[in-house]
Structures are given as C-alpha cells and as structure tokens.
Design a protein around this motif. Sequence first.
Motif, mmCIF file in Angstrom:
data_model
loop_
_atom_site.group_PDB
_atom_site.id
_atom_site.type_symbol
_atom_site.label_atom_id
_atom_site.label_comp_id
_atom_site.label_asym_id
_atom_site.label_seq_id
_atom_site.Cartn_x
_atom_site.Cartn_y
_atom_site.Cartn_z
ATOM 1 N N ASP A 14 0.852 -1.186 0.000
ATOM 2 C CA ASP A 14 0.000 0.000 0.000
ATOM 3 C C ASP A 14 0.894 1.243 0.000
ATOM 4 O OD1 ASP A 14 -1.558 2.258 0.957
ATOM 5 O OD2 ASP A 14 -3.081 0.821 1.614
ATOM 6 N N LEU A 15 0.979 1.920 -1.144
ATOM 7 C CA LEU A 15 1.840 3.108 -1.247
ATOM 8 C C LEU A 15 1.394 4.233 -0.325
ATOM 9 C CD1 LEU A 15 2.795 3.598 -5.016
ATOM 10 C CD2 LEU A 15 4.261 2.904 -3.123
ATOM 11 N N GLY A 16 0.091 4.398 -0.120
ATOM 12 C CA GLY A 16 -0.404 5.458 0.759
ATOM 13 C C GLY A 16 0.055 5.270 2.191
ATOM 14 N N LYS A 17 -0.087 4.041 2.693
ATOM 15 C CA LYS A 17 0.380 3.751 4.056
ATOM 16 C C LYS A 17 1.894 3.874 4.144
ATOM 17 C CE LYS A 17 -3.379 0.705 5.491
ATOM 18 N NZ LYS A 17 -3.751 -0.671 5.839
ATOM 19 N N ALA A 18 2.595 3.438 3.093
ATOM 20 C CA ALA A 18 4.063 3.545 3.084
ATOM 21 C C ALA A 18 4.480 5.010 3.123
ATOM 22 C CB ALA A 18 4.643 2.853 1.853
ATOM 23 N N PRO A 54 0.884 -5.870 -5.425
ATOM 24 C CA PRO A 54 -0.351 -6.378 -4.812
ATOM 25 C C PRO A 54 -0.166 -7.682 -4.038
ATOM 26 C CG PRO A 54 -0.734 -5.740 -7.086
ATOM 27 C CD PRO A 54 0.747 -5.652 -6.855
ATOM 28 N N ASP A 55 0.721 -8.549 -4.512
ATOM 29 C CA ASP A 55 0.944 -9.822 -3.815
ATOM 30 C C ASP A 55 2.220 -9.772 -2.973
ATOM 31 O OD1 ASP A 55 2.678 -9.740 -5.973
ATOM 32 O OD2 ASP A 55 2.417 -11.853 -6.494
ATOM 33 N N HIS A 56 2.535 -8.591 -2.472
ATOM 34 C CA HIS A 56 3.741 -8.355 -1.659
ATOM 35 C C HIS A 56 3.850 -9.365 -0.520
ATOM 36 C CE1 HIS A 56 6.625 -6.335 0.951
ATOM 37 N NE2 HIS A 56 5.734 -6.419 1.923
ATOM 38 N N GLN A 57 5.023 -9.915 -0.365
ATOM 39 C CA GLN A 57 5.370 -10.754 0.772
ATOM 40 C C GLN A 57 6.626 -10.161 1.398
ATOM 41 O OE1 GLN A 57 3.715 -13.573 1.971
ATOM 42 N NE2 GLN A 57 2.152 -12.836 0.547
ATOM 43 N N PRO A 58 6.567 -9.739 2.662
ATOM 44 C CA PRO A 58 7.764 -9.139 3.265
ATOM 45 C C PRO A 58 8.898 -10.151 3.360
ATOM 46 C CG PRO A 58 6.013 -9.379 4.901
ATOM 47 C CD PRO A 58 5.447 -9.789 3.583
ATOM 48 N N ALA A 59 10.103 -9.646 3.216
ATOM 49 C CA ALA A 59 11.291 -10.486 3.341
ATOM 50 C C ALA A 59 11.460 -10.932 4.788
ATOM 51 C CB ALA A 59 12.528 -9.713 2.884
ATOM 52 N N SER A 60 12.177 -12.005 4.981
ATOM 53 C CA SER A 60 12.437 -12.513 6.333
ATOM 54 C C SER A 60 13.729 -11.922 6.902
ATOM 55 C CB SER A 60 12.516 -14.040 6.315
ATOM 56 O OG SER A 60 13.569 -14.446 5.460
ATOM 57 N N PHE A 61 14.250 -10.910 6.252
ATOM 58 C CA PHE A 61 15.495 -10.271 6.671
ATOM 59 C C PHE A 61 15.314 -8.756 6.659
ATOM 60 C CE2 PHE A 61 15.484 -11.275 2.185
ATOM 61 C CZ PHE A 61 15.712 -10.033 1.602
ATOM 62 N N ASP A 113 7.590 -1.925 8.893
ATOM 63 C CA ASP A 113 6.761 -0.894 8.272
ATOM 64 C C ASP A 113 5.344 -1.446 8.107
ATOM 65 O OD1 ASP A 113 6.665 -2.442 5.907
ATOM 66 O OD2 ASP A 113 7.778 -0.984 4.704
ATOM 67 N N PRO A 114 4.393 -0.649 7.632
ATOM 68 C CA PRO A 114 3.011 -1.141 7.521
ATOM 69 C C PRO A 114 2.833 -2.356 6.610
ATOM 70 C CG PRO A 114 3.041 1.243 7.379
ATOM 71 C CD PRO A 114 4.468 0.787 7.338
ATOM 72 N N SER A 115 3.797 -2.622 5.727
ATOM 73 C CA SER A 115 3.721 -3.783 4.836
ATOM 74 C C SER A 115 4.449 -4.997 5.395
ATOM 75 C CB SER A 115 4.286 -3.427 3.454
ATOM 76 O OG SER A 115 3.477 -2.462 2.830
#
Length: 126
Positions: A14-18, A54-61, A113-115
């Motif tokens: 979400d660019l707005g939240k970022a 849209p299918d963002h998955q945060p990194a584990s690092f 971060d929010p994502s």
Amino acid sequence: MKYLDTFSSFSVNDLGKARKFYEEILGLDVRDNPMGLLELHLSENKTVMVYPKPDHQPASFTVFNFVVADIEQAVDDLIRQGVTFEQYKGTIDTDAKGISRSEHGPAIAWFKDPSGNILSVIQGQG
C-alpha cells in the motif's frame, strides 16, 4: 563494466500507508516518481525506491537500516510515534525496548513498516 549509479528498492502492499509511515513517522523526504513509485531521498546522492506490489510478501530479513547516533533516543522517539519493536530471544536477544546489544557488533533494534518489511535502527560509530 562501469556503473553510473546504484539504488536499492523494495516492495510494499500500500503506497499510501508507506508514504505516511516513511514521511510522518520516520521523517524522510518522500517524493512521487513518474512511474508510480515512491522515492525515499536519504541524502543528496542516496535514494531508495518503494514500489507497489499487490501480492507483496515481506522479506524474512532486514531490508532497510537507519544508522543513528544514539540508539536509546531513536528507539524512544519511534516508540512515541507508535512504532513497536520486535522482541527476539535465542540466537539474538533483545531487551525490553527491543534493543539487541552484542559484544560482536553495534546495538541494533528491529521494527516493521506497515507492509511488514523489517527495518532497523543501528548505533553508529563515533
């Protein structure tokens, strides 16, 4: 091969939240990019690109480290802004504030971060 420049990038859902987080909470200079991205201007020659996925998955690092002069103050300031620091026990141990202190490196504290991207503040030298 000679490189003209380099930059780093990472995705968010979400660019707005970022934008709100990086601009209002972390106090960065955030600008729109004509390609629909956000540019985080860190200094005259350092920019990090943030792109929507849209299918963002945060990194584990850790994807982004902020070097600070005083980690205690930085953590306290971010906590006042509503940031929650990660708590780790095991290979990495953090104190009640979320700061890891090791004899093998500088003090460091992780937050998201929010994502869900993992960020850190890390004690600088000097």
